[in-house]
Scaffold this motif. Structure first.
Motif, PDB file in Angstrom:
ATOM      1  N   VAL A 123      -5.188 -40.667 -27.122  1.00 43.35           N
ATOM      2  CA  VAL A 123      -4.588 -39.696 -25.959  1.00 43.35           C
ATOM      3  C   VAL A 123      -3.622 -39.030 -26.576  1.00 43.35           C
ATOM      4  N   VAL A 124      -2.372 -39.860 -27.313  1.00 41.24           N
ATOM      5  CA  VAL A 124      -1.228 -39.006 -27.732  1.00 41.24           C
ATOM      6  C   VAL A 124      -1.906 -37.813 -28.846  1.00 41.24           C
ATOM      7  N   GLY A 125      -2.796 -38.298 -29.720  1.00 36.76           N
ATOM      8  CA  GLY A 125      -3.106 -37.465 -30.651  1.00 36.76           C
ATOM      9  C   GLY A 125      -3.850 -36.225 -30.306  1.00 36.76           C
ATOM     10  N   LEU A 126      -4.966 -36.396 -29.301  1.00 36.93           N
ATOM     11  CA  LEU A 126      -5.666 -35.484 -28.716  1.00 36.93           C
ATOM     12  C   LEU A 126      -4.595 -34.551 -27.714  1.00 36.93           C
ATOM     13  N   CYS A 142      -1.970 -29.187 -27.475  1.00 35.54           N
ATOM     14  CA  CYS A 142      -0.825 -28.437 -27.398  1.00 35.54           C
ATOM     15  C   CYS A 142      -0.394 -27.655 -28.570  1.00 35.54           C
ATOM     16  N   LEU A 143      -0.676 -28.123 -29.693  1.00 33.33           N
ATOM     17  CA  LEU A 143      -0.403 -27.485 -31.082  1.00 33.33           C
ATOM     18  C   LEU A 143      -1.411 -26.053 -31.178  1.00 33.33           C
ATOM     19  N   GLN A 182     -13.325 -41.775 -25.465  1.00 28.38           N
ATOM     20  CA  GLN A 182     -12.832 -42.752 -24.812  1.00 28.38           C
ATOM     21  C   GLN A 182     -11.388 -42.057 -24.436  1.00 28.38           C
ATOM     22  N   ALA A 183     -10.657 -41.548 -25.337  1.00 29.61           N
ATOM     23  CA  ALA A 183      -9.454 -40.979 -24.992  1.00 29.61           C
ATOM     24  C   ALA A 183      -9.467 -39.664 -24.219  1.00 29.61           C
ATOM     25  N   ALA A 184     -10.493 -38.808 -24.472  1.00 21.02           N
ATOM     26  CA  ALA A 184     -10.713 -37.716 -23.548  1.00 21.02           C
ATOM     27  C   ALA A 184     -11.046 -38.180 -22.125  1.00 21.02           C
ATOM     28  N   GLU A 185     -11.707 -39.236 -21.803  1.00 22.51           N
ATOM     29  CA  GLU A 185     -12.022 -39.606 -20.557  1.00 22.51           C
ATOM     30  C   GLU A 185     -10.941 -39.945 -19.882  1.00 22.51           C
ATOM     31  N   ARG A 186      -9.831 -40.791 -20.677  1.00 24.73           N
ATOM     32  CA  ARG A 186      -8.652 -41.006 -19.926  1.00 24.73           C
ATOM     33  C   ARG A 186      -7.772 -39.771 -19.623  1.00 24.73           C
ATOM     34  N   MET A 187      -7.867 -38.844 -20.549  1.00 28.05           N
ATOM     35  CA  MET A 187      -7.121 -37.402 -20.335  1.00 28.05           C
ATOM     36  C   MET A 187      -7.767 -36.863 -18.899  1.00 28.05           C
ATOM     37  N   ARG A 188      -9.100 -36.825 -18.913  1.00 29.15           N
ATOM     38  CA  ARG A 188      -9.930 -36.387 -17.704  1.00 29.15           C
ATOM     39  C   ARG A 188      -9.482 -37.001 -16.347  1.00 29.15           C
ATOM     40  N   GLU A 189      -9.299 -38.273 -16.452  1.00 28.00           N
ATOM     41  CA  GLU A 189      -8.980 -39.114 -15.417  1.00 28.00           C
ATOM     42  C   GLU A 189      -7.745 -38.534 -14.571  1.00 28.00           C
ATOM     43  N   PHE A 190      -6.916 -38.274 -15.445  1.00 28.94           N
ATOM     44  CA  PHE A 190      -5.472 -37.888 -14.822  1.00 28.94           C
ATOM     45  C   PHE A 190      -5.565 -36.445 -14.655  1.00 28.94           C
ATOM     46  N   ALA A 191      -5.833 -35.444 -15.847  1.00 30.92           N
ATOM     47  CA  ALA A 191      -5.654 -34.118 -15.580  1.00 30.92           C
ATOM     48  C   ALA A 191      -6.290 -33.409 -14.722  1.00 30.92           C
ATOM     49  N   VAL A 192      -7.595 -33.901 -14.527  1.00 35.23           N
ATOM     50  CA  VAL A 192      -8.464 -32.995 -13.720  1.00 35.23           C
ATOM     51  C   VAL A 192      -8.382 -33.437 -12.434  1.00 35.23           C
TER      52      VAL A 192
END
Length: 426
Positions: A252-255, A260-261, A292-302
């Motif tokens: 998640v941190v890497g993605l 952002c960059l 897996q990391a993208a799904e974690r981001m989706r679960e919060f951001a969306v």
């Protein structure tokens, strides 16, 4: 009272109200057979001047005071960057293989026919709706691009809900939407390059400046595809094989850092930050760890951050601006041209490509879905000053209607097909 409130206090009130309202509306829409995004767009509009600000101005100012809007805008745009990254991640280039002629014909018709019709409409609207100082070329091109957008992620959700995701027509729709969205985003980058100096107070950019931004965007695309993509693949193979909470957090941190960059890079070029996030998603390798990391981001951001973007759009949408009869006629013309270009163009192209009639009509209906991607494009145009609030409102209503009719129409077409098949078996 509202002007003296601490911005943090206002944010702590506004965020849960907006998130809960969008979540409730999304749940209601799902029960009605609609996609969640229809409810979220509708809540954004209702919380703005179109309803709450009209019925209860004091309550609207207390809930969403002016000093809190920049903070909500930043949070919403962070959610939007993650969303565009996820859109890029969901692009499957493999869908294009083996479908050759149909993908090329339908996808290009679904872009260029709406572009042509939208350009003609924009030429007629220029004198009445173009903000002062906006050139005819960027206004016409922007409206044309707005007509040509297909909501790739919303389309995928509709296909899954309708049980069409793995079918031939579903795969063809996904492939065509993928190509159409890439073309539309490239054209939007061109609009941003043409209109960017407007935001800086200039009277329009030079041809050399536009070409320079286009060259930089091309270099960015090439560098991401042939430079960053292999490095990311090597890095994921080297360090991305772990499992568990630690590995997921690192992903998640890497993605997030990469999003952002990449967004900063395109923003610094004069091309919109969303383009960088989208391209980064398209070049990231689709491994189990990344997903897996993208799904974690989706679960919060969306569900949490993205609704703040919808509210930001809703606050800029004022149906009262269309109070005059002429304005509503123009809004109706926008809707008719949008549907004729995407649905009609997609259906006709699919028929020319040899698709059965019902599959062709279904494909056209799917390509007509616009959803949140349209709102992204419209906010870019409004932020650049290429369109004004009145046309923004008309285009938002068009996006809401075309998204809302997609699911029911596709369902009706498929149900009729099933009934006919059952009748033939009998």
């Amino acid at each position: 009272m509202g002007a003296s409130r601490d911005p943090l206090e206002a944010v702590l009130i506004a965020v849960p109200v907006v998130v809960l309202a969008c979540g409730a509306a999304a749940a209601v829409m799902r029960r009605l057979g609609q996609t969640a995004v229809v409810g979220e767009i509708l809540v954004g509009i209702l919380l703005g001047p179109s309803l709450l600000g009209w019925l209860w101005p004091a309550g609207s100012r207390w809930l969403l005071p002016g000093e809190v809007l920049p903070y909500l805008g930043v949070l919403g745009n962070l959610g939007l960057l993650v969303f565009m990254f996820l859109v890029g991640l969901e692009l499957d280039v493999g869908l294009l293989r083996g479908r050759g002629r149909a993908v090329v014909v339908v996808s290009q018709a679904s872009v260029w026919i709406p572009l042509g019709l939208g350009s003609l409409l924009a030429l007629a609207m220029y004198g009445s709706f173009a903000p002062e100082g906006v050139g005819r070329a960027e206004f016409v091109l922007f409206v044309a691009v707005a007509m040509s957008v297909t909501a790739f992620p919303v389309l995928a959700r509709i296909l899954k809900d309708q049980g069409l995701y793995g079918t031939p027509v579903g795969a063809l729709a996904m492939a065509c939407a993928a190509v159409a969205d890439v073309v539309a985003w490239c054209l939007l980058a061109l609009v941003v390059a043409m209109a960017h100096p407007l935001g800086g107070g200039g009277g329009g950019g030079s041809a050399w400046g536009t070409v320079g931004m286009g060259v930089l965007a091309g270099v960015f695309l090439a560098g991401m595809w042939w430079g960053v993509r292999p490095v990311l693949g090597w890095g994921v193979r080297r360090w991305g094989s772990g499992t568990g909470a630690g590995a997921g957090a690192g992903g998640v941190v890497g993605l997030c850092s990469g999003v952002c960059l990449a967004a900063y890079a395109t923003h610094a070029m004069g091309v919109h930050a969303l383009f960088g996030a989208f391209v980064f998603g398209a070049v990231v390798p689709r491994t189990a760890v990344v997903e897996q990391a993208a799904e974690r981001m989706r679960e919060f951001a969306v569900p949490v951050l993205l609704p703040l973007f919808f509210v930001g759009s809703g606050l800029k949408t004022d149906v009262g601006l269309l109070g005059g009869g002429a304005a509503w006629w123009w809004a109706g013309a926008v809707l008719v041209v949008a549907v004729a270009g995407k649905w009609g163009g997609g259906t006709g192209a699919a028929l020319l490509a040899g698709q059965p009639v019902r599959d062709a009509v279904t494909l056209g209906a799917l390509m007509n879905c616009r959803g949140v991607t349209e709102l992204v494009v419209l906010n870019v145009g409004l932020g650049l000053g290429v369109i004004g609030a009145e046309l923004f409102t008309a285009l938002v209503l068009m996006a809401l209607v075309t998204t809302a009719v997609t699911g029911p129409m596709v369902r009706a077409l498929r149900e009729r097909e099933v009934k006919e098949a059952v009748g033939l078996r009998r």
